[in-house]
Each structure stands twice: as C-alpha cells, then as structure tokens.
Design an enzyme around this catalytic site. Structure first.
Site, short mmCIF file in Angstrom:
data_model
loop_
_atom_site.label_atom_id
_atom_site.label_comp_id
_atom_site.label_asym_id
_atom_site.label_seq_id
_atom_site.Cartn_x
_atom_site.Cartn_y
_atom_site.Cartn_z
N LYS A 144 25.09 -4.88 -4.97
CA LYS A 144 26.10 -4.89 -5.11
C LYS A 144 27.31 -4.05 -4.29
O LYS A 144 28.63 -4.34 -4.22
CB LYS A 144 26.06 -4.08 -6.17
CG LYS A 144 25.36 -5.44 -7.22
CD LYS A 144 25.82 -3.79 -8.59
CE LYS A 144 24.76 -4.55 -9.83
NZ LYS A 144 24.81 -4.06 -11.16
N ARG A 151 0.48 -1.54 -0.41
CA ARG A 151 0.13 0.18 -0.29
C ARG A 151 0.43 1.13 0.12
O ARG A 151 0.83 2.29 -0.30
CB ARG A 151 -1.03 -0.62 1.38
CG ARG A 151 -0.49 -0.15 2.41
CD ARG A 151 -1.63 -1.22 2.87
NE ARG A 151 -0.71 -2.47 3.42
CZ ARG A 151 -1.70 -2.94 2.91
NH1 ARG A 151 -2.51 -3.26 2.68
NH2 ARG A 151 -0.99 -4.37 2.57
N THR A 152 1.99 1.80 0.96
CA THR A 152 2.58 2.75 0.48
C THR A 152 3.23 2.95 -0.83
O THR A 152 3.06 3.68 -1.27
CB THR A 152 4.34 2.25 1.71
OG1 THR A 152 3.40 1.74 3.11
CG2 THR A 152 4.76 3.77 2.08
N ARG A 163 11.77 3.64 1.04
CA ARG A 163 11.54 2.15 2.31
C ARG A 163 12.92 1.34 2.71
O ARG A 163 13.20 0.29 1.70
CB ARG A 163 10.98 1.34 2.23
CG ARG A 163 10.45 0.47 3.04
CD ARG A 163 8.89 -0.37 3.13
NE ARG A 163 7.93 0.37 3.79
CZ ARG A 163 6.62 0.10 3.55
NH1 ARG A 163 5.83 -1.12 3.64
NH2 ARG A 163 5.96 1.14 4.26
N HIS A 174 7.89 6.27 9.92
CA HIS A 174 7.06 5.56 8.86
C HIS A 174 5.75 7.48 8.95
O HIS A 174 5.00 7.10 9.49
CB HIS A 174 6.19 4.75 9.34
CG HIS A 174 5.50 4.30 7.46
ND1 HIS A 174 5.63 4.97 6.45
CD2 HIS A 174 5.04 3.11 7.57
CE1 HIS A 174 5.14 4.37 5.85
NE2 HIS A 174 4.22 3.08 5.98
C1 NCD Z 1 3.27 -0.82 8.05
C2 NCD Z 1 4.73 -0.47 7.41
O1 NCD Z 1 5.40 -0.42 6.33
O2 NCD Z 1 5.45 -0.07 8.66
N1 NCD Z 1 2.57 -0.61 6.72
C3 NCD Z 1 2.45 -0.20 5.61
O3 NCD Z 1 3.07 0.58 5.49
N2 NCD Z 1 0.73 0.17 5.62
C4 NCD Z 1 2.54 -2.00 9.07
C5 NCD Z 1 3.03 -3.19 8.91
O4 NCD Z 1 4.31 -3.60 8.43
O5 NCD Z 1 2.68 -3.94 9.67
#
Ligand code: NCD
Length: 306
Positions: free
Chosen positions: A85, A56-57, A106, A134
């Site tokens: 690498k 989703r992100t 990420r 986050h």
């Molecule tokens: C969360 C994350 O990645 O920290 N998910 C997200 O971004 N919607 C929560 C999770 O992974 O539990």
C-alpha cells in the site's frame, strides 16, 4: 551469554568472539533440540516478515522459536503487506515492533535490513536483503563447516556458481575472514564473479584467493560450496537461461576427492541428486543446523541463553 549488539544485519558486524559464542550456544542447542526443546522463550513473540519467497529460512526461524517455547506471528508475500500500500519499511518495523519481541525480515532490496534496524524498537535480524547479506545462513554454514571438519582455521573453501548475486557467499566470506589461513577458490562465469567488496576484504585480511571458470579447478578443497544462479536478480531472462546450468556437480567430479559438499538450497539442478547418497553431501545436514543456529541466535538476542 549475550551479544554486544541488538540487531544483526550483516556478518561484517561480527567479531571472532561473537562467532565463537554463537557456535558454542548452537552446539548446546543440539542437546536441547534432541530432548524436544525447552521453554526459555515462553511469552516471547517472533514476527517473521517475508517480502521475498522463502521456505527454509522462514520455517527454520519459526521452528527455532517454537522449540524454545516462543510464539510466532508471520506475514509473507508482498501483496498482502502494507508495503504494497506504500508504507515505508521504517513505519512497518515501528508498528510490528509494538506487537513482537524480535523481528526477522527478508526483503528484495539491498540495504533494507539496515533501514529496518535503524528504527526497530526490538531486536531485528536480517533474513536476506536482496543480493547483499544473509547473516543467519552464514552462521549456520560456519557451524556446519566446524561440525563437519572439527575446525575452520586453515581450510580451503571453494565457492561455485552465482558469486555476484548470491548473498550467502558474500556473508559467509566475511565470517571466514575471521579465521586463520583460510583460502578460497572462486568458481564462476565472468558475468557472475565475486563482488569487489568481498575480494578486497580478502586482500585486506591477507587471505589467499583465486578466481577460475571451471569447476574442475576447485575440487581440491575441504569444502565445495555450490550456489544457485539467482534467477530473480536478472533483468535479462536470456542471460539467466544461458548461465543457469554452467556448473552441475556430479558423483564423477567427487571421485577420489576429500571435500564436503554444501549448498544453502534450494538447488535447481546444480547438484546431481546421485551426489545425495555420498557421505560427502552435507547440504541436508546443513539444513538441520539452521534450526540450532537460529535457536542460539534468538535466545542470545532475547537474553535467554544460559
Ligand atoms: C538462499 C537465499 O535465500 O539466499 N536460500 C536460503 O536462505 N537457504 C540461497 C538461494 O536462494 O539461492
């Protein structure tokens, strides 16, 4: 409308003026999204770098960019990347900054976002750095709470589950600390309690919080924020297996209760699917809010918010 910073790595850098502005632009983006989007980011490119799994992100960042007329270049999966690498995060970001106008990343390591931002030639947004932060999830969570409750001041928030490794609850806590008289019930097993960096922040801000172990003790709240036990952060798999389903929220827990239920998702059993049918279940609405909040942030960081 602009923000007083170029990079967003942590919610600790945000002021109340910043969150007010982002929430206001996110609300405007609801109208833009309903009309099918616009082209204020035409000619701009988002680089989305995901060295840890995400659905989703990543997709909501990319959807947000497309809805505003921008383009996306993407790299996901550590094994396909130059980090594999042996390239440093700094070098990767300095290179990707030559290709794109804004970067979201990420990465499994806490602190990786600060490293990236320290050298990024273009705006940089942290899309999750290990168990640490986050910030865009926290902003969409804040937007959801405001939209569902009409306000944030004075609310009682219960956070349930993996408060130790769950970066979303860390980031959200720092944002809620910008509001008046917010109080917290923190529900977790002893092994997964909220880190001291967050609880000492509550104390510093004079915010009330209690730490309990049973979910029943946290249901008298305005928001019940469920989290997944973060399997990928456990060195000992049997410890994960022992703790993973300590809390499972069911419709029975919610009988006669006045709260909304949130979850950053994915869920892996901690909310019974029967809860989905209750008006209280806000987690899919919360996912929708991810797009408008990220539309707001992208346009503000790129100087295109009206
Ligand atoms: C969360 C994350 O990645 O920290 N998910 C997200 O971004 N919607 C929560 C999770 O992974 O539990």
């Amino acid at each position: 409308m602009t923000l007083p910073f170029q990079h967003l790595t942590s919610t600790k850098q945000l002021s109340r003026d910043d969150t007010d502005a982002i929430l206001r632009v996110a609300k405007e983006m609801e109208v833009v999204l309903r009309s099918g989007g616009d082209d204020r980011l035409k000619g701009k490119i988002l680089a989305s770098l995901f060295y840890e799994p995400s659905t989703r992100t990543r997709l909501s960042f990319e959807a947000a960019m497309h809805r505003l007329g921008g383009d996306v270049v993407t790299a996901d999966g550590f094994q396909f990347s130059s980090l594999y690498k042996g390239e440093s995060i700094e070098d990767t970001i300095m290179v990707v900054g030559q290709y794109a106008d804004i970067i979201c990343m990420r990465h499994p390591d806490a602190g990786s976002a600060d490293k990236a931002a320290s050298v990024s030639p273009v705006p940089f947004v942290n899309a999750g750095d290990g168990p640490s932060q986050h910030p865009t999830q926290a902003l969409l969570d804040l937007y959801t709470i405001q939209k569902e409750h009409g306000q944030i001041d004075g609310l009682h928030i219960t956070m349930v589950g993996d408060l130790r490794y769950g970066r979303t609850v860390h980031s959200l806590s720092f944002l809620l600390g910008l509001y008046k008289n917010v109080s917290f019930t923190l529900v977790s097993p002893k092994e997964l309690t909220m880190p001291q960096k967050v609880t000492s922040f509550f104390t510093e801000k004079g915010l009330k919080y209690e730490e309990v172990e049973e979910i029943e003790e946290g249901l008298h709240a305005d928001v019940v924020y469920m989290t997944r036990v973060q399997k990928e952060r456990f060195a000992d798999h049997s410890e994960y297996e022992r703790l993973k389903l300590k809390y499972v929220l069911t419709t029975k827990h919610l009988e006669g209760k006045d709260c909304i239920v949130m979850h950053p998702l994915p869920r892996v059993g901690e909310i019974d699917t029967a809860v989905d049918h209750l008006p209280k279940a806000a987690y899919f609405r919360q996912a929708h809010n991810g797009v408008v909040t990220r539309m707001a942030l992208l346009s503000m960081l790129l100087g295109a918010a009206k």
